[in-house]
Design a protein around this motif. Structure first.
Motif, PDB file in Angstrom:
ATOM      1  N   VAL A 164       0.870  -1.174   0.051  1.00 25.46           N
ATOM      2  CA  VAL A 164      -0.062  -0.040   0.004  1.00 25.46           C
ATOM      3  C   VAL A 164       0.951   1.065  -0.061  1.00 25.46           C
ATOM      4  N   ALA A 165       1.870   1.058   0.742  1.00 28.99           N
ATOM      5  CA  ALA A 165       2.948   2.321   0.797  1.00 28.99           C
ATOM      6  C   ALA A 165       3.508   2.520  -0.666  1.00 28.99           C
ATOM      7  N   LEU A 166       3.805   1.537  -1.281  1.00 29.30           N
ATOM      8  CA  LEU A 166       4.473   1.515  -2.656  1.00 29.30           C
ATOM      9  C   LEU A 166       3.560   2.049  -3.591  1.00 29.30           C
ATOM     10  N   ILE A 167       2.074   1.689  -3.497  1.00 28.84           N
ATOM     11  CA  ILE A 167       1.421   1.944  -4.451  1.00 28.84           C
ATOM     12  C   ILE A 167       1.375   3.757  -4.202  1.00 28.84           C
ATOM     13  N   VAL A 199       3.335   5.838  -3.041  1.00 25.43           N
ATOM     14  CA  VAL A 199       4.532   6.422  -3.656  1.00 25.43           C
ATOM     15  C   VAL A 199       4.569   6.430  -5.059  1.00 25.43           C
ATOM     16  N   THR A 200       4.043   5.493  -5.747  1.00 32.49           N
ATOM     17  CA  THR A 200       4.247   5.343  -7.237  1.00 32.49           C
ATOM     18  C   THR A 200       3.195   6.331  -7.728  1.00 32.49           C
ATOM     19  N   LEU A 201       2.161   6.304  -7.066  1.00 34.70           N
ATOM     20  CA  LEU A 201       0.647   7.276  -7.421  1.00 34.70           C
ATOM     21  C   LEU A 201       1.442   8.949  -7.323  1.00 34.70           C
ATOM     22  N   LEU A 229       4.590  10.039  -7.406  1.00 36.68           N
ATOM     23  CA  LEU A 229       5.364  10.131  -8.433  1.00 36.68           C
ATOM     24  C   LEU A 229       4.851  10.116 -10.016  1.00 36.68           C
ATOM     25  N   ALA A 230       3.718   9.371 -10.139  1.00 35.74           N
ATOM     26  CA  ALA A 230       3.050   9.725 -11.319  1.00 35.74           C
ATOM     27  C   ALA A 230       2.322  10.820 -11.633  1.00 35.74           C
ATOM     28  N   ALA A 231       1.656  11.276 -10.419  1.00 33.68           N
ATOM     29  CA  ALA A 231       1.196  12.753 -10.432  1.00 33.68           C
ATOM     30  C   ALA A 231       2.154  13.743 -10.565  1.00 33.68           C
ATOM     31  N   ALA A 232       3.295  13.789 -10.103  1.00 33.23           N
ATOM     32  CA  ALA A 232       4.277  14.665 -10.118  1.00 33.23           C
ATOM     33  C   ALA A 232       4.937  14.740 -11.633  1.00 33.23           C
ATOM     34  N   CYS A 233       5.123  13.768 -12.243  1.00 35.14           N
ATOM     35  CA  CYS A 233       5.813  13.547 -13.340  1.00 35.14           C
ATOM     36  C   CYS A 233       4.832  13.571 -14.444  1.00 35.14           C
ATOM     37  N   HIS A 234       3.332  13.772 -14.293  1.00 37.94           N
ATOM     38  CA  HIS A 234       2.569  13.852 -15.325  1.00 37.94           C
ATOM     39  C   HIS A 234       2.743  14.931 -16.082  1.00 37.94           C
ATOM     40  N   ALA A 235       2.422  15.109 -17.587  1.00 36.13           N
ATOM     41  CA  ALA A 235       2.694  16.239 -18.490  1.00 36.13           C
ATOM     42  C   ALA A 235       1.837  17.620 -17.838  1.00 36.13           C
ATOM     43  N   ALA A 253       6.084   4.646 -13.247  1.00 40.00           N
ATOM     44  CA  ALA A 253       5.612   4.852 -11.984  1.00 40.00           C
ATOM     45  C   ALA A 253       4.003   4.456 -12.179  1.00 40.00           C
ATOM     46  N   THR A 254       3.455   4.839 -13.543  1.00 45.40           N
ATOM     47  CA  THR A 254       2.024   4.270 -13.773  1.00 45.40           C
ATOM     48  C   THR A 254       1.916   2.783 -13.814  1.00 45.40           C
TER      49      THR A 254
END
Length: 123
Positions: A53-56, A58-60, A62-68, A101-102
């Motif tokens: 759950v913690a990894l999810i 973190v990856t969410l 990261l995906a939100a921060a790196c989205h266009a 990340a996604t």
């Protein structure tokens, strides 16, 4: 057409991660539990679930921060806080980080144990 591409860009790696995680959980994970023997209960413990759950999360994040839509702000923040890196930070690099990340978000979601599962490898 831009909203459709954005949805496909998010759904593609997420679905691929879900499929890969489900296949791993169905085919490889039982074999790993067999090889672990008595240590299999650690792999099926609630601590493992909480770490997933913690990894999810973190990856969410990261995906939100790196989205266009956030890439420029993320690049500015990274250049401000990490001024000397051995490689250049570009929007293309952030796009690849977003895709990875996604993918891993979907992979970790598929790896979460379901409520109907019984612990097969516990002793």
């Amino acid at each position: 057409m831009d909203p459709v591409n954005s949805i496909i860009e998010i759904a593609g790696p997420l679905l691929l991660g879900l499929v890969c995680g489900a296949l791993f959980r169905k085919v490889v994970y039982p074999r790993i539990l067999e090889q672990l023997g008595g240590l299999a209960r650690l792999a099926a413990s609630s601590a493992n679930t909480w770490s997933q759950v913690a990894l999810i999360c973190v990856t969410l994040g990261l995906a939100a921060a790196c989205h266009a839509s956030n890439a420029v702000a993320t690049l500015m923040w990274l250049h401000e806080h990490l001024p000397t890196l051995p490689f250049p930070l570009t929007q293309g690099l952030l796009h690849w980080v977003f895709l990875a990340a996604t993918f891993f978000t979907g992979y970790y979601l598929a790896m979460l144990p379901s409520a109907s599962e019984e612990p097969s490898g516990t002793v």
